[in-house]
Design a protein around this motif. Structure first.
Motif, mmCIF file in Angstrom:
data_model
loop_
_atom_site.group_PDB
_atom_site.id
_atom_site.type_symbol
_atom_site.label_atom_id
_atom_site.label_comp_id
_atom_site.label_asym_id
_atom_site.label_seq_id
_atom_site.Cartn_x
_atom_site.Cartn_y
_atom_site.Cartn_z
ATOM 1 N N GLN A 224 22.717 -6.495 28.649
ATOM 2 C CA GLN A 224 23.132 -5.103 28.488
ATOM 3 C C GLN A 224 21.971 -4.131 28.662
ATOM 4 O OE1 GLN A 224 24.902 -5.208 24.570
ATOM 5 N NE2 GLN A 224 26.921 -5.781 25.362
ATOM 6 N N ASN A 225 20.757 -4.700 28.759
ATOM 7 C CA ASN A 225 19.547 -3.890 28.934
ATOM 8 C C ASN A 225 19.461 -2.791 27.872
ATOM 9 O OD1 ASN A 225 17.112 -3.273 30.221
ATOM 10 N ND2 ASN A 225 18.075 -1.752 31.563
ATOM 11 N N LEU A 226 19.675 -3.185 26.621
ATOM 12 C CA LEU A 226 19.646 -2.220 25.528
ATOM 13 C C LEU A 226 18.259 -1.592 25.403
ATOM 14 C CD1 LEU A 226 21.707 -4.134 22.793
ATOM 15 C CD2 LEU A 226 22.511 -2.454 24.466
ATOM 16 N N GLU A 227 18.253 -0.324 25.056
ATOM 17 C CA GLU A 227 16.999 0.431 25.003
ATOM 18 C C GLU A 227 16.085 -0.080 23.888
ATOM 19 O OE1 GLU A 227 15.397 5.021 24.245
ATOM 20 O OE2 GLU A 227 17.503 4.487 23.935
ATOM 21 N N LEU A 228 14.823 -0.265 24.240
ATOM 22 C CA LEU A 228 13.806 -0.615 23.253
ATOM 23 C C LEU A 228 13.092 0.653 22.801
ATOM 24 C CD1 LEU A 228 12.179 -3.786 24.876
ATOM 25 C CD2 LEU A 228 13.987 -3.700 23.161
ATOM 26 N N LYS A 229 12.627 0.631 21.560
ATOM 27 C CA LYS A 229 11.902 1.779 21.006
ATOM 28 C C LYS A 229 10.391 1.593 21.099
ATOM 29 C CE LYS A 229 15.681 3.884 19.797
ATOM 30 N NZ LYS A 229 16.108 5.153 20.425
ATOM 31 N N ILE A 230 9.975 0.682 21.965
ATOM 32 C CA ILE A 230 8.552 0.460 22.204
ATOM 33 C C ILE A 230 8.283 0.602 23.697
ATOM 34 C CG2 ILE A 230 8.106 -1.010 20.198
ATOM 35 C CD1 ILE A 230 8.598 -3.453 21.987
ATOM 36 N N SER A 231 7.045 0.980 24.043
ATOM 37 C CA SER A 231 6.673 1.130 25.444
ATOM 38 C C SER A 231 6.386 -0.238 26.069
ATOM 39 C CB SER A 231 5.430 2.018 25.564
ATOM 40 O OG SER A 231 4.299 1.351 25.020
ATOM 41 N N LYS A 232 6.232 -0.263 27.371
ATOM 42 C CA LYS A 232 5.892 -1.521 28.054
ATOM 43 C C LYS A 232 4.554 -2.055 27.575
ATOM 44 C CE LYS A 232 8.523 -0.771 32.315
ATOM 45 N NZ LYS A 232 8.460 -0.621 33.795
ATOM 46 N N ASP A 233 3.595 -1.165 27.369
ATOM 47 C CA ASP A 233 2.279 -1.596 26.881
ATOM 48 C C ASP A 233 2.385 -2.157 25.469
ATOM 49 O OD1 ASP A 233 1.027 -0.906 29.224
ATOM 50 O OD2 ASP A 233 0.357 1.057 28.517
ATOM 51 N N GLU A 234 3.185 -1.518 24.628
ATOM 52 C CA GLU A 234 3.360 -2.002 23.265
ATOM 53 C C GLU A 234 4.087 -3.344 23.259
ATOM 54 O OE1 GLU A 234 3.529 2.303 20.914
ATOM 55 O OE2 GLU A 234 5.356 1.385 21.696
ATOM 56 N N LYS A 235 5.046 -3.502 24.136
ATOM 57 C CA LYS A 235 5.749 -4.784 24.265
ATOM 58 C C LYS A 235 4.774 -5.886 24.657
ATOM 59 C CE LYS A 235 9.635 -6.966 26.694
ATOM 60 N NZ LYS A 235 10.744 -6.760 27.670
ATOM 61 N N LYS A 236 3.870 -5.567 25.563
ATOM 62 C CA LYS A 236 2.866 -6.536 25.986
ATOM 63 C C LYS A 236 1.975 -6.931 24.815
ATOM 64 C CE LYS A 236 -0.895 -7.199 29.319
ATOM 65 N NZ LYS A 236 -1.686 -6.575 30.414
ATOM 66 N N VAL A 237 1.570 -5.956 24.029
ATOM 67 C CA VAL A 237 0.726 -6.219 22.859
ATOM 68 C C VAL A 237 1.442 -7.141 21.881
ATOM 69 C CG1 VAL A 237 -0.240 -5.160 20.776
ATOM 70 C CG2 VAL A 237 -0.638 -4.110 23.011
ATOM 71 N N ILE A 238 2.727 -6.872 21.629
ATOM 72 C CA ILE A 238 3.509 -7.663 20.680
ATOM 73 C C ILE A 238 3.633 -9.110 21.144
ATOM 74 C CG2 ILE A 238 5.844 -7.983 19.757
ATOM 75 C CD1 ILE A 238 6.010 -4.864 19.680
ATOM 76 N N ASN A 239 3.902 -9.317 22.426
ATOM 77 C CA ASN A 239 4.032 -10.671 22.950
ATOM 78 C C ASN A 239 2.705 -11.417 22.941
ATOM 79 O OD1 ASN A 239 6.863 -11.482 24.197
ATOM 80 N ND2 ASN A 239 6.621 -9.284 24.483
#
Length: 284
Positions: free
Chosen positions: A255-270
């Protein structure tokens, strides 16, 4: 330091007075409390009024009723409370729940920790729940993570991470982002916070659906999600639970639900989760 304490409250007539009384009894006095009455249909507003009528440090705002979803609702209420204040007037921003009881030295110890340690960005105690008449450690998280019901942020850290995110997993996202920015998250184990109501009792989502959505909104990739799901399944010893979590996660992805984090923040989390995985299983 001056504290701004924001307390989202939805139908907390039976619990809120315990929280507010414990704040009244604090030996540290330089704080303001904003209780956000989040669409309550019980007598929560009457409980709040007993405090706002007699102590100018206590304020309140009322919000319209909204659907109760884990994460987003409580952060939305928090943000509405934050909007009513000029944060330039405060050094510490707190998000507290409406069903906790604090030691009378809680704020003074938090203030001391921030004053003595400039790199401390997030500080809190440990959660305890009542069982068979005794207060025992809740145990739902590791003892180095400040849980959602009693977050206290140094203002500079709070601003650095962009505040709180209206999403499931917000209380882990903040922890990961602040550490990436050089701040420290610190638990003071001597501060035992009593949690009156067990979390999750009023959530409508099933557990498997909750975990799948949680891993998605946290921004985890497929591999880390499957690893995290397997970890939860090992606790329950239910293989079907694994497939239910994965199904929920994949549904969110499709569904490609909206994330409340940026791509850079997503990278940091992973990256942070991957490093934790390597450290635990491969000793790297």
């Amino acid at each position: 330091m001056k504290f701004l304490i924001i307390i989202p409250a939805h139908n907390e007539q039976d619990h809120l007075s315990f929280t507010l009384n414990s704040l009244l009894q604090q030996c540290f006095r330089d704080f303001k409390v904003v209780v956000v009455n989040d669409g309550s249909t019980d007598k929560t507003s009457e409980v709040i009024k007993k405090y706002t009528d007699v102590d100018s440090r206590f304020e309140t705002i009322d919000l319209e009723k909204s659907a109760h979803q884990p994460g987003s609702k409580v952060v939305n209420a928090f943000k509405n409370g934050l909007k009513t204040q000029n944060i330039d007037n405060f050094e510490v921003i707190c998000k507290f729940d409406a069903d906790i009881i604090l030691n009378d030295n809680y704020l003074s110890e938090i203030e001391k920790a921030f004053t003595n340690n400039p790199k401390y960005g997030l500080v809190g105690g440990l959660l305890y729940i009542e069982k068979d008449g005794n207060w025992i450690y809740e145990g739902n998280s590791n003892k180095h993570h400040v849980r959602g019901p009693m977050k206290a942020y140094r203002k500079e850290c709070f601003l650095d991470i962009g505040g709180l995110r209206e999403t499931l997993g917000w209380d882990n996202i903040d922890s990961i982002l602040l550490k990436n920015l050089g701040w420290e998250e610190v638990v003071l184990p001597e501060l035992q916070v009593k949690l009156i109501k067990v979390k999750g009792a009023d959530y409508t989502m099933k557990s498997a659906d909750y975990y799948g959505r949680y891993f998605y909104f946290l921004g985890l990739n497929r591999f880390l999600t499957y690893v995290a799901a397997a970890k939860e399944v090992m606790k329950l010893k239910s293989p079907s639970f694994l497939f239910q979590i994965i199904s929920s996660y994949e549904k969110c992805r499709s569904q490609n639900l909206e994330l409340k984090i940026s791509k850079d923040e997503k990278k940091v989390i992973n990256e942070q989760r991957w490093n934790m995985f390597k450290k635990k299983w491969f000793k790297i």
